[in-house]
Write a protein that holds these residues in place. Structure first.
Motif, PDB file in Angstrom:
ATOM      1  N   THR A 105       0.848  -1.183   0.000  1.00 47.64           N
ATOM      2  CA  THR A 105       0.000   0.000   0.000  1.00 47.64           C
ATOM      3  C   THR A 105       0.883   1.232   0.000  1.00 47.64           C
ATOM      4  OG1 THR A 105      -1.581  -1.257   1.342  1.00 47.64           O
ATOM      5  CG2 THR A 105      -1.937   1.111   1.181  1.00 47.64           C
ATOM      6  N   PRO A 106       1.200   1.755  -1.172  1.00 48.44           N
ATOM      7  CA  PRO A 106       2.077   2.923  -1.212  1.00 48.44           C
ATOM      8  C   PRO A 106       1.378   4.146  -0.632  1.00 48.44           C
ATOM      9  CG  PRO A 106       1.211   2.456  -3.388  1.00 48.44           C
ATOM     10  CD  PRO A 106       0.766   1.340  -2.493  1.00 48.44           C
ATOM     11  N   PRO A 107       2.131   5.052  -0.021  1.00 47.74           N
ATOM     12  CA  PRO A 107       1.516   6.248   0.552  1.00 47.74           C
ATOM     13  C   PRO A 107       0.961   7.156  -0.550  1.00 47.74           C
ATOM     14  CG  PRO A 107       3.898   6.409   0.669  1.00 47.74           C
ATOM     15  CD  PRO A 107       3.574   5.025   0.183  1.00 47.74           C
ATOM     16  N   HIS A 108      -0.082   7.873  -0.198  1.00 51.76           N
ATOM     17  CA  HIS A 108      -0.730   8.779  -1.133  1.00 51.76           C
ATOM     18  C   HIS A 108      -0.226  10.203  -0.957  1.00 51.76           C
ATOM     19  CE1 HIS A 108      -4.545   6.030  -1.364  1.00 51.76           C
ATOM     20  NE2 HIS A 108      -3.528   5.553  -2.061  1.00 51.76           N
ATOM     21  N   ALA A 109      -0.369  10.964  -2.017  1.00 54.27           N
ATOM     22  CA  ALA A 109      -0.178  12.407  -1.975  1.00 54.27           C
ATOM     23  C   ALA A 109      -1.490  13.017  -2.447  1.00 54.27           C
ATOM     24  CB  ALA A 109       0.961  12.826  -2.889  1.00 54.27           C
ATOM     25  N   LEU A 110      -1.811  14.199  -1.950  1.00 56.62           N
ATOM     26  CA  LEU A 110      -3.050  14.881  -2.325  1.00 56.62           C
ATOM     27  C   LEU A 110      -2.681  16.255  -2.871  1.00 56.62           C
ATOM     28  CD1 LEU A 110      -6.147  14.793  -2.353  1.00 56.62           C
ATOM     29  CD2 LEU A 110      -6.115  15.644  -0.017  1.00 56.62           C
ATOM     30  N   TYR A 111      -3.001  16.480  -4.146  1.00 49.01           N
ATOM     31  CA  TYR A 111      -2.607  17.702  -4.837  1.00 49.01           C
ATOM     32  C   TYR A 111      -3.829  18.469  -5.341  1.00 49.01           C
ATOM     33  CZ  TYR A 111       1.971  15.412  -5.091  1.00 49.01           C
ATOM     34  OH  TYR A 111       3.156  14.781  -4.788  1.00 49.01           O
ATOM     35  N   ASN A 136      -2.855   7.299   3.671  1.00 47.15           N
ATOM     36  CA  ASN A 136      -3.664   6.971   2.506  1.00 47.15           C
ATOM     37  C   ASN A 136      -4.977   7.734   2.601  1.00 47.15           C
ATOM     38  OD1 ASN A 136      -1.736   4.725   2.941  1.00 47.15           O
ATOM     39  ND2 ASN A 136      -2.607   4.063   1.002  1.00 47.15           N
ATOM     40  N   VAL A 137      -5.475   8.164   1.462  1.00 49.71           N
ATOM     41  CA  VAL A 137      -6.744   8.886   1.417  1.00 49.71           C
ATOM     42  C   VAL A 137      -7.838   7.876   1.097  1.00 49.71           C
ATOM     43  CG1 VAL A 137      -8.045  10.754   0.329  1.00 49.71           C
ATOM     44  CG2 VAL A 137      -5.574  10.979   0.654  1.00 49.71           C
ATOM     45  N   ALA A 138      -8.747   7.670   2.047  1.00 47.82           N
ATOM     46  CA  ALA A 138      -9.814   6.693   1.858  1.00 47.82           C
ATOM     47  C   ALA A 138     -11.029   7.327   1.191  1.00 47.82           C
ATOM     48  CB  ALA A 138     -10.213   6.074   3.189  1.00 47.82           C
ATOM     49  N   GLU A 139     -11.353   8.542   1.533  1.00 48.84           N
ATOM     50  CA  GLU A 139     -12.514   9.223   0.972  1.00 48.84           C
ATOM     51  C   GLU A 139     -12.103  10.641   0.603  1.00 48.84           C
ATOM     52  OE1 GLU A 139     -15.676   9.024   3.828  1.00 48.84           O
ATOM     53  OE2 GLU A 139     -15.370   6.892   4.136  1.00 48.84           O
ATOM     54  N   ALA A 149     -11.541  14.947   3.320  1.00 46.73           N
ATOM     55  CA  ALA A 149     -10.907  13.651   3.101  1.00 46.73           C
ATOM     56  C   ALA A 149     -10.828  12.876   4.404  1.00 46.73           C
ATOM     57  CB  ALA A 149      -9.504  13.838   2.525  1.00 46.73           C
ATOM     58  N   THR A 150     -10.785  11.573   4.262  1.00 45.98           N
ATOM     59  CA  THR A 150     -10.504  10.687   5.381  1.00 45.98           C
ATOM     60  C   THR A 150      -9.106  10.139   5.162  1.00 45.98           C
ATOM     61  OG1 THR A 150     -12.836  10.104   5.652  1.00 45.98           O
ATOM     62  CG2 THR A 150     -11.213   8.583   6.588  1.00 45.98           C
ATOM     63  N   LEU A 151      -8.217  10.403   6.108  1.00 43.77           N
ATOM     64  CA  LEU A 151      -6.837   9.960   6.015  1.00 43.77           C
ATOM     65  C   LEU A 151      -6.628   8.755   6.916  1.00 43.77           C
ATOM     66  CD1 LEU A 151      -5.056  13.433   6.212  1.00 43.77           C
ATOM     67  CD2 LEU A 151      -5.799  12.180   4.177  1.00 43.77           C
ATOM     68  N   LEU A 152      -6.008   7.730   6.384  1.00 44.69           N
ATOM     69  CA  LEU A 152      -5.671   6.534   7.149  1.00 44.69           C
ATOM     70  C   LEU A 152      -4.164   6.520   7.344  1.00 44.69           C
ATOM     71  CD1 LEU A 152      -7.922   3.931   5.309  1.00 44.69           C
ATOM     72  CD2 LEU A 152      -8.473   5.316   7.321  1.00 44.69           C
ATOM     73  N   GLY A 153      -3.738   6.226   8.569  1.00 47.73           N
ATOM     74  CA  GLY A 153      -2.313   6.245   8.870  1.00 47.73           C
ATOM     75  C   GLY A 153      -1.929   5.159   9.847  1.00 47.73           C
ATOM     76  N   TYR A 154      -0.712   5.292  10.361  1.00 50.07           N
ATOM     77  CA  TYR A 154      -0.109   4.244  11.188  1.00 50.07           C
ATOM     78  C   TYR A 154       0.419   4.856  12.480  1.00 50.07           C
ATOM     79  CZ  TYR A 154      -0.412   2.289   6.560  1.00 50.07           C
ATOM     80  OH  TYR A 154      -0.882   1.892   5.343  1.00 50.07           O
TER      81      TYR A 154
END
Length: 190
Positions: A105-111, A136-139, A149-154
């Motif tokens: 699951t590669p990390p996302h970027a939001l532009y 990661n951006v889920a929504e 947005a909904t951000l998922l992390g660790y």
């Protein structure tokens, strides 16, 4: 015998030819109404100098050059949403982008993307989520001038990348020349 009080109204009895004539006339009216439609509406905003400018379509996310280092792997657009974020009458596009990895699951970027001042080029004008944040951006949605947005992390590096254990609902709104982030709720464990 006395004549009837009402004269003979033979012409009031409908025959098939009358129904056919009525149906033909109605079809002609419907066809004419279909041909006489108004032209499409166009939104305009005032351009510098007071001349009206026609609103442009939202930028195409697939035509942007993203500042993402993928080491030769292709860039993948996972999600996109469009809307007018800065109130200028022209829509911007928000794109969730990541490197296309073979697995994991590669990390996302939001532009945030907009059209260049001149020409058909699309450019990145803001980074809302850096890939270095390992989220990661889920929504994703654009509503009422805001990006949500909904951000998922660790919570730690020991958490497998398949299974994020933190969730954060955030939004960004254009204020004073930049995007201001706000939490829609506290970060929580998933």
């Amino acid at each position: 015998m006395q004549p009837p009080a009402v004269p003979d109204l033979a012409h009031t009895h409908a025959r098939p030819v009358h129904w056919l004539a009525t149906a033909t006339a109605m079809a002609a009216v419907v066809a004419a109404a279909g041909l006489l439609q108004p032209g499409p509406a166009t939104a305009t905003t005032a351009a510098p100098g007071g001349e009206p400018a026609v609103a442009r379509p939202a930028p195409d996310a697939s035509s942007a050059d993203y500042p993402l280092k993928c080491g030769g792997a292709p860039v993948k657009i996972a999600q996109r949403a469009s809307g007018d974020l800065d109130g200028d009458g022209n829509p911007e596009t928000v794109a969730v982008v990541h490197c296309e990895a073979g697995s994991g699951t590669p990390p996302h970027a939001l532009y945030v993307l907009t059209h260049a001042k001149t020409g058909p080029h699309v450019r990145v004008v803001a980074t809302l989520v850096e890939p270095s944040r390992q989220q990661n951006v889920a929504e994703l949605a654009v509503r009422d001038g805001a990006v949500t947005a909904t951000l998922l992390g660790y919570s730690s590096p020991e958490v497998p990348s398949c299974c994020p254990d933190e969730r954060e609902d955030v939004s960004w709104r254009w204020k004073g020349g930049s995007f201001v982030r706000a939490a829609r709720s506290d970060a929580q464990r998933v």
